[in-house]
Design a protein around this motif. Structure first.
Motif, PDB file in Angstrom:
ATOM      1  N   GLY A  35      -0.693 117.875  83.717  1.00 40.56           N
ATOM      2  CA  GLY A  35      -0.446 117.602  85.119  1.00 40.56           C
ATOM      3  C   GLY A  35      -1.694 117.318  85.920  1.00 40.56           C
ATOM      4  N   THR A  36      -2.812 117.960  85.557  1.00 44.98           N
ATOM      5  CA  THR A  36      -4.039 117.777  86.330  1.00 44.98           C
ATOM      6  C   THR A  36      -4.560 116.343  86.243  1.00 44.98           C
ATOM      7  N   LYS A  37      -4.104 115.587  85.257  1.00 43.06           N
ATOM      8  CA  LYS A  37      -4.562 114.201  85.084  1.00 43.06           C
ATOM      9  C   LYS A  37      -3.649 113.191  85.783  1.00 43.06           C
ATOM     10  N   ALA A  38      -2.536 113.629  86.350  1.00 44.07           N
ATOM     11  CA  ALA A  38      -1.552 112.696  86.898  1.00 44.07           C
ATOM     12  C   ALA A  38      -2.149 111.837  88.009  1.00 44.07           C
ATOM     13  N   GLY A  39      -2.823 112.471  88.969  1.00 45.85           N
ATOM     14  CA  GLY A  39      -3.388 111.714  90.079  1.00 45.85           C
ATOM     15  C   GLY A  39      -4.429 110.713  89.615  1.00 45.85           C
ATOM     16  N   GLU A  40      -5.315 111.159  88.748  1.00 44.35           N
ATOM     17  CA  GLU A  40      -6.373 110.283  88.237  1.00 44.35           C
ATOM     18  C   GLU A  40      -5.801 109.073  87.505  1.00 44.35           C
ATOM     19  N   LEU A  41      -4.791 109.313  86.654  1.00 37.83           N
ATOM     20  CA  LEU A  41      -4.256 108.216  85.849  1.00 37.83           C
ATOM     21  C   LEU A  41      -3.389 107.259  86.659  1.00 37.83           C
ATOM     22  N   VAL A  42      -2.671 107.762  87.645  1.00 39.05           N
ATOM     23  CA  VAL A  42      -1.887 106.831  88.454  1.00 39.05           C
ATOM     24  C   VAL A  42      -2.812 105.985  89.315  1.00 39.05           C
ATOM     25  N   ARG A  43      -3.891 106.568  89.827  1.00 38.24           N
ATOM     26  CA  ARG A  43      -4.859 105.763  90.586  1.00 38.24           C
ATOM     27  C   ARG A  43      -5.495 104.705  89.687  1.00 38.24           C
ATOM     28  N   ARG A  44      -5.845 105.086  88.498  1.00 39.95           N
ATOM     29  CA  ARG A  44      -6.452 104.126  87.561  1.00 39.95           C
ATOM     30  C   ARG A  44      -5.468 103.017  87.219  1.00 39.95           C
ATOM     31  N   SER A  45      -4.201 103.374  87.044  1.00 41.50           N
ATOM     32  CA  SER A  45      -3.175 102.380  86.714  1.00 41.50           C
ATOM     33  C   SER A  45      -2.975 101.403  87.861  1.00 41.50           C
ATOM     34  N   LEU A  46      -2.902 101.914  89.085  1.00 40.61           N
ATOM     35  CA  LEU A  46      -2.702 101.042  90.239  1.00 40.61           C
ATOM     36  C   LEU A  46      -3.904 100.129  90.450  1.00 40.61           C
ATOM     37  N   ARG A  47      -5.084 100.661  90.218  1.00 41.47           N
ATOM     38  CA  ARG A  47      -6.289  99.832  90.336  1.00 41.47           C
ATOM     39  C   ARG A  47      -6.251  98.692  89.316  1.00 41.47           C
ATOM     40  N   ALA A  48      -5.862  99.000  88.093  1.00 40.45           N
ATOM     41  CA  ALA A  48      -5.798  97.964  87.058  1.00 40.45           C
ATOM     42  C   ALA A  48      -4.728  96.929  87.371  1.00 40.45           C
ATOM     43  N   ALA A  49      -3.550  97.380  87.816  1.00 40.18           N
ATOM     44  CA  ALA A  49      -2.432  96.463  88.058  1.00 40.18           C
ATOM     45  C   ALA A  49      -2.692  95.517  89.217  1.00 40.18           C
ATOM     46  N   LEU A  50      -3.417  95.997  90.238  1.00 36.23           N
ATOM     47  CA  LEU A  50      -3.484  95.283  91.512  1.00 36.23           C
ATOM     48  C   LEU A  50      -4.825  94.640  91.823  1.00 36.23           C
ATOM     49  N   THR A  51      -5.796  94.722  90.920  1.00 35.15           N
ATOM     50  CA  THR A  51      -7.098  94.114  91.191  1.00 35.15           C
ATOM     51  C   THR A  51      -7.468  93.123  90.096  1.00 35.15           C
ATOM     52  N   GLY A  52      -8.404  92.219  90.439  1.00 35.62           N
ATOM     53  CA  GLY A  52      -8.808  91.182  89.500  1.00 35.62           C
ATOM     54  C   GLY A  52      -7.615  90.315  89.151  1.00 35.62           C
ATOM     55  N   ARG A  53      -7.506  89.948  87.885  1.00 36.46           N
ATOM     56  CA  ARG A  53      -6.297  89.270  87.430  1.00 36.46           C
ATOM     57  C   ARG A  53      -5.223  90.333  87.295  1.00 36.46           C
ATOM     58  N   THR A  54      -4.275  90.334  88.199  1.00 39.60           N
ATOM     59  CA  THR A  54      -3.259  91.379  88.242  1.00 39.60           C
ATOM     60  C   THR A  54      -2.401  91.331  86.975  1.00 39.60           C
ATOM     61  N   GLY A  55      -1.696  92.423  86.716  1.00 45.28           N
ATOM     62  CA  GLY A  55      -0.890  92.467  85.500  1.00 45.28           C
ATOM     63  C   GLY A  55      -0.119  93.763  85.371  1.00 45.28           C
ATOM     64  N   ALA A  56       0.437  93.981  84.193  1.00 45.73           N
ATOM     65  CA  ALA A  56       1.283  95.143  83.935  1.00 45.73           C
ATOM     66  C   ALA A  56       0.465  96.324  83.428  1.00 45.73           C
ATOM     67  N   VAL A  57       0.949  97.521  83.736  1.00 41.08           N
ATOM     68  CA  VAL A  57       0.361  98.762  83.227  1.00 41.08           C
ATOM     69  C   VAL A  57       1.492  99.689  82.801  1.00 41.08           C
ATOM     70  N   HIS A  58       1.159 100.673  81.984  1.00 43.55           N
ATOM     71  CA  HIS A  58       2.173 101.576  81.420  1.00 43.55           C
ATOM     72  C   HIS A  58       1.650 103.004  81.415  1.00 43.55           C
ATOM     73  N   LEU A  59       2.468 103.938  81.899  1.00 45.17           N
ATOM     74  CA  LEU A  59       2.177 105.363  81.804  1.00 45.17           C
ATOM     75  C   LEU A  59       3.329 106.068  81.109  1.00 45.17           C
ATOM     76  N   SER A  60       2.990 106.871  80.110  1.00 44.90           N
ATOM     77  CA  SER A  60       3.966 107.708  79.413  1.00 44.90           C
ATOM     78  C   SER A  60       3.787 109.150  79.890  1.00 44.90           C
ATOM     79  N   VAL A  61       4.900 109.767  80.323  1.00 48.80           N
ATOM     80  CA  VAL A  61       4.808 111.096  80.936  1.00 48.80           C
ATOM     81  C   VAL A  61       5.699 112.079  80.179  1.00 48.80           C
ATOM     82  N   PRO A  62       5.118 113.038  79.447  1.00 49.05           N
ATOM     83  CA  PRO A  62       5.931 114.063  78.789  1.00 49.05           C
ATOM     84  C   PRO A  62       6.746 114.871  79.800  1.00 49.05           C
ATOM     85  N   GLY A  63       7.902 115.349  79.368  1.00 47.63           N
ATOM     86  CA  GLY A  63       8.805 116.044  80.275  1.00 47.63           C
ATOM     87  C   GLY A  63       8.198 117.253  80.946  1.00 47.63           C
TER      88      GLY A  63
END
Length: 584
Positions: free
Chosen positions: A142-170
């Motif tokens: 859980g402590t990594k959730a904020g960091e990884l969602v920010r990293r994912s949004l940065r990747a998806a929405l900057t430069g050549r935009t594109g798709a990203v994927h996060l897998s979240v255990p229950g």
């Protein structure tokens, strides 16, 4: 006083709300329950139940295309995750910013054969999506959730935009974490890059050019650069051609519009760009791939300088020899170029207008065809023209893959920017159905029309029920010719015989299928009734389906051109088109 901790998945959703996301498209499953539980308590972001995860991905794609923001979809572990793969890959190939959230079994069960486990031990979806996204990762705790969602949004929405994927255990999804919520400006750049020195050099080339031209690609759509492109063209008399994916970024009835070059291209664009008269060609937002260049036609290389402007440095000089390459956002760069050139028209402006006027008088934009068809059928050009007559001025047209794209790319005239959409990166049949639903949900009040073949409708048509359930105003127009028309015609053009099993043994009763899915359904079996039927379908406040019988013998002219190109290309094993990159 510190904020009350929230579930990790709640924090992820907080970030999505901050990005303006309104919907999560998907299909629920056991391991995905924590996500839906979190969504159930929110109004700002709502779940949309689709019929298949591929449909969910296509809807997220369409939502992102029209809104010019992030689209989000989800799938449960195992088949839910793999079902979404094609839609995610298509979005990524078209540089559409999309986030896929997939479930994972609780960490205690990893490696032990838990039901539908998707770990390195039993089929790793994180590894699977690495090949078709900018980022694919698992949230390990859980402590990594904020960091990884920010990293994912940065990747998806900057430069050549594109798709990203996060897998979240229950168990990670429910883990309590601090509500570390930051504004977008804190985790991704909001400014748009411009190469100022490069802009000055482009301006100098254009001032000295005698026969300049602009060639706009899909990157102009992604950057919302249409208005800047139009202003630059009009102020300086610059003719504009577009790639197929950028069709309509400058309205095609504009006096300086050449139309599409490449697959399904206009006769004007083909003649203007390949007669060796263009001395400076400014390419904006295109990597100049196969469909945008008629299989890398060497005649596209201008006599003096090819300028390529792209947000992705990997695209610059990839397929053609470039004299000047600029890395930057399409809209910001075009605006900077217009400012650099000032208010005085270019020296070439008047001669460019004259040359284009002469070309337009010398030949029609479209290939002429004999519109005679068999009894009980409609000619596709009559359908294209009928759609143009009845569609509302602010409507959006979503075109699928197959013969329908040949007809609509070539014969449809876009009279408004942001009105034509096609997923050509991976060119997946059936993609337009979900994309149109998501696009319509992103633009309340605008009607969406879909042009789709019967074979593609067979692949994804169940999503019509999703449109019905959510009362999405989409009219699905099915070109019903008894199977895979492009494949059947391609066989005849390339081999003079049938090679593939392309035709159905019996036609689809599209009208009956649509009625079974709850949509209002109509059928057109002659040109005489076409306008009435289309108008009736568009008058429906909710989703409607029109089954249009198409003569299976009618071959689109662009497909004939494509077959000739492929014959030459295959015969030469590509060598005739690699001369443009020989001295990169």
């Amino acid at each position: 006083m510190p904020e009350t901790p929230v579930g990790a998945i709640e924090l992820v959703l907080d970030y999505l709300v901050g990005e303006g996301v309104e919907y999560v498209f998907g299909v629920p499953g056991g391991a995905l329950v924590p996500l839906y539980e979190a969504l159930a308590g929110r109004e700002a972001i709502r779940p949309v139940l689709t019929k298949h995860e591929a449909g969910a991905a296509f809807m997220a794609d369409g939502y992102a295309r029209v809104r010019r923001g992030l689209g989000v979809c989800c799938g449960t572990t195992g088949p839910g995750a793999t079902n979404a793969l094609t839609g995610v890959a298509c979005a990524h190939a078209d540089s559409i910013p999309l986030l896929l959230l997939t479930a994972q079994v609780s960490t205690a069960g990893l490696g032990r054969g838990a039901a539908q486990e998707c770990s390195p031990f039993y089929g790793d979806t994180v590894a699977l999506y690495t090949a078709v996204t900018k980022l694919s990762a698992v949230v390990p705790d859980g402590t990594k959730a904020g960091e990884l969602v920010r990293r994912s949004l940065r990747a998806a929405l900057t430069g050549r935009t594109g798709a990203v994927h996060l897998s979240v255990p229950g168990d990670v999804a429910r883990a309590r974490v601090p509500r570390d919520l930051r504004p977008a400006s804190a985790y991704r750049p909001l400014s748009r890059p411009v190469d100022r020195d490069g802009v000055r050099r482009v301006a100098d080339l254009l001032r000295r050019a005698e026969r300049p031209c602009l060639f706009a690609g899909h990157g102009t759509n992604l950057a919302h650069a249409g208005p800047a492109l139009a202003r630059l063209s009009e102020r300086h008399g610059l003719p504009v051609a577009t790639t197929p994916k950028a069709k309509g970024v400058l309205r095609e009835d504009h006096p300086l519009a050449l139309g599409v070059f490449g697959y399904g291209g206009s006769r004007w664009a083909d003649r203007y760009l390949t007669d060796h008269d263009v001395d400076v060609l400014v390419v904006v937002g295109s990597s100049l791939g196969e469909l945008a260049t008629n299989a890398w036609d060497p005649r596209l290389q201008p006599t003096r300088a090819l300028v390529q402007i792209d947000v992705d440095p990997e695209s610059v000089g990839l397929n053609y020899r470039v004299q000047l390459g600029l890395v930057g956002d399409a809209r910001a760069t075009l605006e900077a170029l217009a400012a650099e050139l000032g208010d005085e028209p270019l020296p070439s402006a008047e001669s460019s207008r004259v040359r284009l006027s002469v070309l337009r008088r010398a030949m029609p934009r479209r290939h002429e065809v004999d519109r005679a068809t068999g009894p009980g059928t409609v000619h596709p050009v009559d359908l294209v023209d009928g759609v143009a007559r009845v569609m509302p001025a602010d409507a959006m047209l979503f075109v699928d893959i197959g013969n329908c794209m040949s007809w609509f790319l070539h014969y449809h005239e876009c009279r408004r920017p942001d009105s034509f959409f096609i997923s050509l990166g991976w060119a997946s049949m059936g993609s337009s159905i979900g994309i149109a639903i998501g696009g319509a949900m992103a633009a309340p009040g605008r009607r969406a029309l879909v042009a789709v073949g019967d074979a593609a409708f067979a692949m994804s048509g169940m999503e019509v029920h999703t449109a019905v359930e959510y009362d999405v105003p989409v009219t699905f127009i099915v070109l019903n010719d008894g199977g895979h028309g492009m494949v059947a015609h391609g066989d005849e053009l390339l081999f003079a015989r049938s090679v593939c099993p392309a035709r159905f043994r019996g036609p689809l009763d599209v009208r009956q299928i649509a009625e079974g899915l709850g949509a209002r359904a109509f059928a057109a079996r002659s040109p005489i009734e076409l306008d009435r039927v289309l108008a009736a379908a568009l008058a429906e406040p909710g989703p409607s389906v029109v089954d249009v019988a198409i003569d299976p013998r009618v071959v689109p002219p662009p497909l004939r051109t494509r077959a000739d190109t492929l014959k030459h290309y295959f015969a030469s094993r590509g060598t005739s088109h690699t001369t443009t990159t020989s001295d990169k």
